[in-house]
Design a protein around this motif. Structure first.
Motif, PDB file in Angstrom:
ATOM      1  N   LYS A   1       0.820  -1.218   0.000  1.00  0.00           N
ATOM      2  CA  LYS A   1       0.000   0.000   0.000  1.00  0.00           C
ATOM      3  C   LYS A   1       0.850   1.262   0.000  1.00  0.00           C
ATOM      4  O   LYS A   1       0.679   2.144  -0.836  1.00  0.00           O
TER       5      LYS A   1
ATOM      6  N   GLU B   1       1.947   0.751  -4.231  1.00  0.00           N
ATOM      7  CA  GLU B   1       0.766   1.418  -4.785  1.00  0.00           C
ATOM      8  C   GLU B   1       1.000   2.923  -4.942  1.00  0.00           C
ATOM      9  O   GLU B   1       0.667   3.509  -5.965  1.00  0.00           O
TER      10      GLU B   1
ATOM     11  N   LYS C   1      -5.978   0.648  -7.789  1.00  0.00           N
ATOM     12  CA  LYS C   1      -5.743  -0.441  -6.845  1.00  0.00           C
ATOM     13  C   LYS C   1      -4.592  -1.301  -7.314  1.00  0.00           C
ATOM     14  O   LYS C   1      -4.440  -1.552  -8.513  1.00  0.00           O
TER      15      LYS C   1
END
Length: 80
Positions: A59, A63, A75
């Motif tokens: 994350k 990402e 995502k």
């Protein structure tokens, strides 16, 4: 942006974060980008597999870096 251009942007993002993963004995591979160009599938490898912080790495590191290069990505999923 074509799907090929998007793939290049995502690969560039992975190249940017790869040295950090490799310094911990891990790596990452691009598996694919969905047909809408909003979701990226990656595979964490090496020491990243089963690492207790890999979801945080995914994350906050992967990402975020991919979105910096390709803002339309919504995502990133690890399919390890």
């Amino acid at each position: 942006m074509t799907s090929e251009e998007l793939k290049i942007k995502v690969e560039n993002a992975l190249d940017e974060i790869r040295p950090f993963l490799q310094s911990d004995g891990g790596d990452i591979s691009l598996i694919g980008i969905d047909e809408n160009g909003k979701e990226v599938k990656v595979r964490l490898e090496g020491n990243c597999v089963g690492c207790s912080v890999n979801q945080m790495t995914l994350k906050s590191g992967v990402e975020m870096t991919i979105k910096k290069h390709a803002p339309q990505i919504e995502k990133v999923i690890n399919i390890g």
